[in-house]
Design a protein around this motif. Structure first.
Motif, PDB file in Angstrom:
ATOM      1  N   THR A 118      -0.559  15.358   3.985  1.00 24.71           N
ATOM      2  CA  THR A 118      -1.807  15.291   4.545  1.00 24.71           C
ATOM      3  C   THR A 118      -1.795  16.051   5.907  1.00 24.71           C
ATOM      4  OG1 THR A 118      -3.600  13.565   5.646  1.00 24.71           O
ATOM      5  CG2 THR A 118      -1.053  13.177   5.980  1.00 24.71           C
ATOM      6  N   THR A 119      -3.217  16.553   6.194  1.00 26.21           N
ATOM      7  CA  THR A 119      -3.021  17.358   7.618  1.00 26.21           C
ATOM      8  C   THR A 119      -4.043  16.167   8.431  1.00 26.21           C
ATOM      9  OG1 THR A 119      -5.303  18.135   6.707  1.00 26.21           O
ATOM     10  CG2 THR A 119      -3.044  19.467   6.447  1.00 26.21           C
ATOM     11  N   GLY A 120      -4.413  14.988   8.107  1.00 24.50           N
ATOM     12  CA  GLY A 120      -5.349  14.123   8.895  1.00 24.50           C
ATOM     13  C   GLY A 120      -4.299  13.007   9.659  1.00 24.50           C
ATOM     14  N   ALA A 121      -4.505  12.827  10.787  1.00 28.39           N
ATOM     15  CA  ALA A 121      -3.992  11.534  11.600  1.00 28.39           C
ATOM     16  C   ALA A 121      -4.435  10.341  10.864  1.00 28.39           C
ATOM     17  CB  ALA A 121      -4.481  11.644  13.007  1.00 28.39           C
ATOM     18  N   ALA A 122      -5.622  10.069  10.497  1.00 27.33           N
ATOM     19  CA  ALA A 122      -6.312   8.922   9.947  1.00 27.33           C
ATOM     20  C   ALA A 122      -5.072   8.532   8.697  1.00 27.33           C
ATOM     21  CB  ALA A 122      -7.623   8.788   9.561  1.00 27.33           C
ATOM     22  N   VAL A 123      -5.262   9.394   7.759  1.00 31.85           N
ATOM     23  CA  VAL A 123      -4.383   9.425   6.460  1.00 31.85           C
ATOM     24  C   VAL A 123      -2.799   8.781   6.852  1.00 31.85           C
ATOM     25  CG1 VAL A 123      -3.310  10.200   4.458  1.00 31.85           C
ATOM     26  CG2 VAL A 123      -5.838  10.576   5.110  1.00 31.85           C
ATOM     27  N   MET A 124      -2.364   9.779   7.955  1.00 35.56           N
ATOM     28  CA  MET A 124      -1.054   9.367   8.483  1.00 35.56           C
ATOM     29  C   MET A 124      -0.887   8.031   8.969  1.00 35.56           C
ATOM     30  SD  MET A 124       0.097  12.727  10.400  1.00 35.56           S
ATOM     31  CE  MET A 124      -0.783  14.102  10.326  1.00 35.56           C
ATOM     32  N   LYS A 125      -1.791   7.520   9.766  1.00 38.56           N
ATOM     33  CA  LYS A 125      -1.748   6.201  10.115  1.00 38.56           C
ATOM     34  C   LYS A 125      -1.898   5.163   8.800  1.00 38.56           C
ATOM     35  CE  LYS A 125      -3.985   3.250  13.538  1.00 38.56           C
ATOM     36  NZ  LYS A 125      -4.637   1.808  12.736  1.00 38.56           N
ATOM     37  N   ILE A 126      -2.657   5.317   7.898  1.00 37.92           N
ATOM     38  CA  ILE A 126      -2.757   4.473   6.806  1.00 37.92           C
ATOM     39  C   ILE A 126      -1.302   4.507   6.184  1.00 37.92           C
ATOM     40  CG2 ILE A 126      -3.879   3.971   4.549  1.00 37.92           C
ATOM     41  CD1 ILE A 126      -6.402   5.433   5.667  1.00 37.92           C
ATOM     42  N   ASN A 127      -0.844   5.550   5.871  1.00 39.52           N
ATOM     43  CA  ASN A 127       0.451   5.680   5.103  1.00 39.52           C
ATOM     44  C   ASN A 127       1.622   4.957   5.938  1.00 39.52           C
ATOM     45  OD1 ASN A 127      -0.463   7.172   3.165  1.00 39.52           O
ATOM     46  ND2 ASN A 127       0.342   9.056   3.931  1.00 39.52           N
ATOM     47  N   SER A 128       1.476   5.236   7.169  1.00 34.15           N
ATOM     48  CA  SER A 128       2.650   4.512   8.122  1.00 34.15           C
ATOM     49  C   SER A 128       2.382   2.851   7.980  1.00 34.15           C
ATOM     50  CB  SER A 128       2.459   4.804   9.617  1.00 34.15           C
ATOM     51  OG  SER A 128       2.712   6.126   9.807  1.00 34.15           O
ATOM     52  N   GLU A 129       1.160   2.457   7.744  1.00 30.78           N
ATOM     53  CA  GLU A 129       0.981   1.075   7.675  1.00 30.78           C
ATOM     54  C   GLU A 129       1.522   0.435   6.471  1.00 30.78           C
ATOM     55  OE1 GLU A 129      -3.179   0.618   8.533  1.00 30.78           O
ATOM     56  OE2 GLU A 129      -2.923   1.023  10.736  1.00 30.78           O
ATOM     57  N   LEU A 130       1.475   1.436   5.337  1.00 30.62           N
ATOM     58  CA  LEU A 130       1.977   1.217   3.942  1.00 30.62           C
ATOM     59  C   LEU A 130       3.256   1.222   3.888  1.00 30.62           C
ATOM     60  CD1 LEU A 130      -0.800   2.757   1.886  1.00 30.62           C
ATOM     61  CD2 LEU A 130      -0.559   0.193   1.928  1.00 30.62           C
ATOM     62  N   GLY A 131       4.127   1.716   4.988  1.00 29.94           N
ATOM     63  CA  GLY A 131       5.608   1.695   5.078  1.00 29.94           C
ATOM     64  C   GLY A 131       5.987   3.194   4.778  1.00 29.94           C
ATOM     65  N   TYR A 132       5.119   4.424   4.749  1.00 22.32           N
ATOM     66  CA  TYR A 132       5.651   5.642   4.547  1.00 22.32           C
ATOM     67  C   TYR A 132       6.154   6.000   5.928  1.00 22.32           C
ATOM     68  CZ  TYR A 132       2.740   6.385   0.325  1.00 22.32           C
ATOM     69  OH  TYR A 132       2.158   6.209  -1.033  1.00 22.32           O
ATOM     70  N   ARG A 133       6.955   7.104   5.891  1.00 24.35           N
ATOM     71  CA  ARG A 133       7.554   7.641   7.017  1.00 24.35           C
ATOM     72  C   ARG A 133       7.543   9.219   6.866  1.00 24.35           C
ATOM     73  NH1 ARG A 133      12.592   9.424   5.559  1.00 24.35           N
ATOM     74  NH2 ARG A 133      13.551   8.342   3.709  1.00 24.35           N
ATOM     75  N   PRO A 134       7.361   9.911   7.883  1.00 27.99           N
ATOM     76  CA  PRO A 134       7.087  11.553   8.013  1.00 27.99           C
ATOM     77  C   PRO A 134       8.489  11.907   7.616  1.00 27.99           C
ATOM     78  CG  PRO A 134       6.245  10.697  10.049  1.00 27.99           C
ATOM     79  CD  PRO A 134       6.915   9.319   9.320  1.00 27.99           C
ATOM     80  N   VAL A 135       8.596  12.867   6.749  1.00 28.77           N
ATOM     81  CA  VAL A 135       9.767  13.400   6.351  1.00 28.77           C
ATOM     82  C   VAL A 135       9.652  15.111   6.249  1.00 28.77           C
ATOM     83  CG1 VAL A 135      10.330  11.545   4.800  1.00 28.77           C
ATOM     84  CG2 VAL A 135       9.121  13.371   3.870  1.00 28.77           C
ATOM     85  N   THR A 136      10.777  15.765   6.059  1.00 26.85           N
ATOM     86  CA  THR A 136      10.434  17.379   5.842  1.00 26.85           C
ATOM     87  C   THR A 136      10.242  17.435   4.495  1.00 26.85           C
ATOM     88  OG1 THR A 136      12.900  17.234   5.306  1.00 26.85           O
ATOM     89  CG2 THR A 136      12.345  17.549   7.796  1.00 26.85           C
ATOM     90  N   PHE A 137       9.912  18.609   4.116  1.00 26.55           N
ATOM     91  CA  PHE A 137       9.383  18.905   2.946  1.00 26.55           C
ATOM     92  C   PHE A 137      10.763  18.924   1.836  1.00 26.55           C
ATOM     93  CE2 PHE A 137       4.954  21.084   2.748  1.00 26.55           C
ATOM     94  CZ  PHE A 137       4.586  20.040   3.731  1.00 26.55           C
TER      95      PHE A 137
END
Length: 181
Positions: A118-137
């Motif tokens: 994603t490039t969007g902050a809103a989707v990053m927030k949603i993903n974080s709430e679902l338990g996703y974490r940022p990772v390298t490719f």
């Protein structure tokens, strides 16, 4: 309006919405100027027929969409193509669609690592709430078919120049092993 929105697994009965979905994605990509990989009508239809897509409808009017795809022999599952029609934005619909896609992914592929770009902050927030974490490719699938799908994105040249190490997208990963109770 929110009370009339259904978020459900798409099926054959939703094929008539394919062109509207693709038009909505294309318009959003132009407005944002960021990467959204293009998909063919056949691809989106197939996702619906396989019941690997989520559609949101308000009294029969298209409101939003997302689909899932498995990679690397079902070890990874991507939630992709999230779009909300402009008139339905700002009411939490993207979050409902993502949650339904997450549930479908966990149901169909319980052991798979889930990811999204994603490039969007809103989707990053949603993903974080679902338990996703940022990772390298490097933490994402190495399936060549997945990366080939990125070729229609405006940011693809960045992936090529950096050997798939960087992009304007943020990779986010949900690993079920990290969430065992």
């Amino acid at each position: 309006m929110e009370d009339n929105i259904e978020v459900l697994v798409a099926g054959e009965e939703h094929i008539g919405y394919v062109e509207t979905i693709l038009e909505t994605i294309e318009k959003a990509a132009k407005v944002r100027g960021t990467g959204i990989a293009k998909r063919t009508p056949e691809y989106v239809r197939q996702k619906m027929l396989e019941q690997k897509a989520i559609i949101a409808l308000c009294n029969g009017i298209f409101a939003g969409f997302c689909y899932i795809e498995s990679w690397s022999n079902k070890q990874f599952v991507a939630n992709s193509g999230l779009i909300v029609s402009p008139e339905f934005r700002g009411h939490g619909l993207a979050k409902k669609i993502k949650r339904k896609a997450f549930e479908l992914s966990r149901e169909r592929f319980p052991e798979a690592k889930l990811f999204g770009l994603t490039t969007g902050a809103a989707v990053m927030k949603i993903n974080s709430e679902l338990g996703y974490r940022p990772v390298t490719f490097a933490d994402l699938t190495d399936d060549e078919a997945f990366w080939k799908g990125c070729q229609s994105c405006v940011n693809y040249d960045i992936l090529q120049r950096t050997g798939r190490r960087m992009c304007l997208c943020t990779g986010m990963l949900y690993d079920p092993k990290e969430h065992k109770e």
